[in-house]
Design an enzyme around this catalytic site. Structure first.
Site, mmCIF file in Angstrom:
data_model
loop_
_atom_site.group_PDB
_atom_site.id
_atom_site.type_symbol
_atom_site.label_atom_id
_atom_site.label_comp_id
_atom_site.label_asym_id
_atom_site.label_seq_id
_atom_site.Cartn_x
_atom_site.Cartn_y
_atom_site.Cartn_z
ATOM 1 N N ALA A 6 0.857 -1.179 0.000
ATOM 2 C CA ALA A 6 0.000 0.000 0.000
ATOM 3 C C ALA A 6 0.898 1.235 0.000
ATOM 4 C CB ALA A 6 -0.908 -0.003 1.230
ATOM 5 N N LYS A 7 0.275 2.394 -0.059
ATOM 6 C CA LYS A 7 1.033 3.646 -0.121
ATOM 7 C C LYS A 7 1.944 3.825 1.085
ATOM 8 C CE LYS A 7 -2.165 6.256 -3.041
ATOM 9 N NZ LYS A 7 -3.069 7.440 -3.152
ATOM 10 N N ARG A 8 1.528 3.234 2.235
ATOM 11 C CA ARG A 8 2.351 3.403 3.439
ATOM 12 C C ARG A 8 3.716 2.715 3.303
ATOM 13 N NH1 ARG A 8 -1.651 -0.133 4.634
ATOM 14 N NH2 ARG A 8 -1.106 -2.271 5.179
ATOM 15 N N HIS A 9 3.851 1.835 2.319
ATOM 16 C CA HIS A 9 5.127 1.149 2.102
ATOM 17 C C HIS A 9 6.039 1.923 1.152
ATOM 18 C CE1 HIS A 9 2.455 -2.400 3.210
ATOM 19 N NE2 HIS A 9 3.343 -2.323 4.180
ATOM 20 N N GLY A 10 5.628 3.138 0.765
ATOM 21 C CA GLY A 10 6.438 3.940 -0.142
ATOM 22 C C GLY A 10 5.901 3.865 -1.564
#
Length: 329
Positions: A259-263
């Site tokens: 997801a976006k939280r992983h970069g």
């Protein structure tokens, strides 16, 4: 009967295509190319609130950059046009009418709060949330009329009432034999209260009408398969049920799906950072288990040796160290 295999990649244009999407695109492309089959691209943009036209354009461009072409779909032959779900609504309505004529649908007036109230129970189908209790299936005509004055209903597919020991079985091309109680997860929504057709209905109609013989997708959709098989049978397409194969996801370092939280792990972002398509294809092949060591490759280099048996059955954890090799090649 035509014995040509037909597969597809069916992305949702709600965001950029990321590494996990690219893995599925590569594997489904290889499955068809190794079988001398037909590969389709279908854009699943039925959710008009989430889908963005510019993302469809980006997905198409990313696939071309990766060297993954398609025989049918946008920009190619279109014998089963249209290949955008947003333009196929009449086909879904027709299928819904057929189910209704068979007495297989009923209105559901349950609110989100009511549905959440049963969320504490063990989930029957993880991607679908908690099992539905069937509460609205038992309503009388008068009770439905009363509730209809207060709320627009969704429509649910009434699962056949068969003994729970009559398991629904299918052979998954990656995960092996799968079996589910026929009613597991409960009756499911085929049209939402806002009028939008469900994923389960739309994908079943599309795959049947596009004559898809092989579905390769992420294993987060494994538990959707029994529902789609039930719809195939209810719509009279029981002999067209495709062969399914569900590939493990790519996960972040925290063990959750990317997801976006992983970069920024989008294909567009990696391209902008200077990653070459051959490096990315080789990396995807390596993390999928198709090759035993990383090397830059074109997608076509993998066709001759491709088999479903090679695909790793465990998810791959994407770490910064695992990605670093992309920027060196």
């Amino acid at each position: 009967m035509n014995s040509t295999k037909r597969g597809r990649f069916a992305p949702t244009p709600s965001g950029d295509m990321h590494l996990g999407n690219a893995k599925i695109a590569l594997l489904s492309w290889l499955q068809m190319r190794a079988a001398n089959g037909v590969f389709l691209l279908r854009i699943e943009d039925i959710d008009h609130q989430r889908s963005r036209p510019e993302k469809s354009v980006q997905i198409i461009d990313d696939l071309c950059w990766l060297g993954l072409d398609w025989d049918e779909g946008p920009g190619a032959q279109e014998p089963h046009s249209p290949y955008f779900q947003s333009r196929r609504l009449e086909l879904y309505a027709e299928a819904l009418n057929r189910l209704e004529a068979e007495g297989l649908l009923y209105p559901c007036y349950c609110s989100r709060a009511e549905l959440h109230s049963i969320a504490g129970a063990p989930h029957g189908l993880a991607s679908e949330g908690a099992p539905y209790s069937g509460a609205c299936r038992q309503l009388t005509k008068a009770e439905r009329a009363e509730r209809a004055r207060k709320k627009t209903p969704s429509l649910r597919f009434a699962l056949p009432e068969v003994p729970q020991d009559q398991l629904l079985r299918f052979q998954d091309g990656i995960s092996g034999v799968q079996q589910f109680p026929p009613g597991r997860g409960g009756d499911f929504v085929v049209r939402r209260a806002d009028g939008m057709y469900s994923y389960q209905l739309a994908v079943t109609v599309d795959d049947a009408l596009m004559e898809i013989t092989n579905v390769l997708r992420g294993d987060d959709l494994l538990d959707s398969t029994p529902r789609q098989i039930q719809l195939y049978r209810a719509l009279g397409w029981g002999e067209q049920i495709p062969s399914f194969a569900h590939a493990p996801l790519l996960l972040g370092a925290d063990g959750t799906r990317l997801a976006k939280r992983h970069g920024d792990l989008s294909i567009a972002g990696l391209r902008s950072a200077g990653v070459r398509p051959t490096a990315l294809i080789g990396w995807l092949a390596y993390v999928s288990g198709l090759i035993d060591r990383f090397e830059p490759l074109m997608a076509s280099d993998l066709i001759a040796e491709f088999t479903l048996e090679k695909i790793d059955k465990e998810p791959f954890i994407v770490t910064g160290q695992a990605l670093s090799i992309l920027y060196k090649n």
